[in-house]
Scaffold this motif. Sequence first.
Motif, PDB file in Angstrom:
ATOM      1  N   GLY A  10       0.819  -1.202   0.000  1.00 32.64           N
ATOM      2  CA  GLY A  10       0.000   0.000   0.000  1.00 32.64           C
ATOM      3  C   GLY A  10       0.853   1.252   0.000  1.00 32.64           C
ATOM      4  O   GLY A  10       2.076   1.207   0.048  1.00 32.64           O
ATOM      5  N   MET A  11       0.191   2.377  -0.066  1.00 36.50           N
ATOM      6  CA  MET A  11       0.883   3.667  -0.035  1.00 36.50           C
ATOM      7  C   MET A  11       0.860   4.195   1.394  1.00 36.50           C
ATOM      8  O   MET A  11      -0.173   4.137   2.060  1.00 36.50           O
ATOM      9  CB  MET A  11       0.187   4.667  -0.960  1.00 36.50           C
ATOM     10  N   PRO A  12       1.977   4.738   1.858  1.00 37.44           N
ATOM     11  CA  PRO A  12       1.968   5.314   3.203  1.00 37.44           C
ATOM     12  C   PRO A  12       1.118   6.579   3.238  1.00 37.44           C
ATOM     13  O   PRO A  12       1.020   7.309   2.246  1.00 37.44           O
ATOM     14  CB  PRO A  12       3.438   5.625   3.464  1.00 37.44           C
ATOM     15  N   LEU A  13       0.503   6.821   4.353  1.00 43.53           N
ATOM     16  CA  LEU A  13      -0.345   7.994   4.524  1.00 43.53           C
ATOM     17  C   LEU A  13       0.265   8.857   5.614  1.00 43.53           C
ATOM     18  O   LEU A  13       0.373   8.433   6.767  1.00 43.53           O
ATOM     19  CB  LEU A  13      -1.763   7.566   4.914  1.00 43.53           C
ATOM     20  N   PHE A  14       0.699  10.052   5.242  1.00 44.96           N
ATOM     21  CA  PHE A  14       1.296  10.980   6.193  1.00 44.96           C
ATOM     22  C   PHE A  14       0.264  12.053   6.513  1.00 44.96           C
ATOM     23  O   PHE A  14      -0.139  12.813   5.634  1.00 44.96           O
ATOM     24  CB  PHE A  14       2.565  11.611   5.613  1.00 44.96           C
ATOM     25  N   THR A  15      -0.145  12.148   7.747  1.00 46.56           N
ATOM     26  CA  THR A  15      -1.166  13.120   8.120  1.00 46.56           C
ATOM     27  C   THR A  15      -0.588  14.335   8.830  1.00 46.56           C
ATOM     28  O   THR A  15      -1.167  15.401   8.782  1.00 46.56           O
ATOM     29  CB  THR A  15      -2.222  12.468   9.016  1.00 46.56           C
ATOM     30  N   ASP A  16       0.542  14.197   9.512  1.00 51.90           N
ATOM     31  CA  ASP A  16       1.163  15.314  10.214  1.00 51.90           C
ATOM     32  C   ASP A  16       2.304  15.874   9.380  1.00 51.90           C
ATOM     33  O   ASP A  16       3.044  15.118   8.760  1.00 51.90           O
ATOM     34  CB  ASP A  16       1.715  14.866  11.561  1.00 51.90           C
ATOM     35  N   PRO A  17       2.470  17.197   9.382  1.00 51.29           N
ATOM     36  CA  PRO A  17       3.620  17.757   8.662  1.00 51.29           C
ATOM     37  C   PRO A  17       4.909  17.338   9.376  1.00 51.29           C
ATOM     38  O   PRO A  17       4.915  17.140  10.588  1.00 51.29           O
ATOM     39  CB  PRO A  17       3.410  19.270   8.741  1.00 51.29           C
TER      40      PRO A  17
END
Length: 64
Positions: free
Chosen positions: A48-55
């Motif tokens: 899967g693709m990583p999901l970055f939510t925090d800057p």
Amino acid sequence: MSASPRPRANGWLGEVEGLQVSLNTAMAKFTSLNRTCTDGRPQLVDLGMPLFTDPPADSSDSAP
């Protein structure tokens, strides 16, 4: 292949059922492993693709 005769002879029906479930699960896993790619190539795994939510915490943006 069947469960051990000792638990059945002693009336440990829960033990017999547990052994049978374990045996069935192991046999299913063994069968699935035998169905894998046999040409020597490793199988691909979709991570899967990583999901970055925090800057990112980058200190280079702050003024000295």
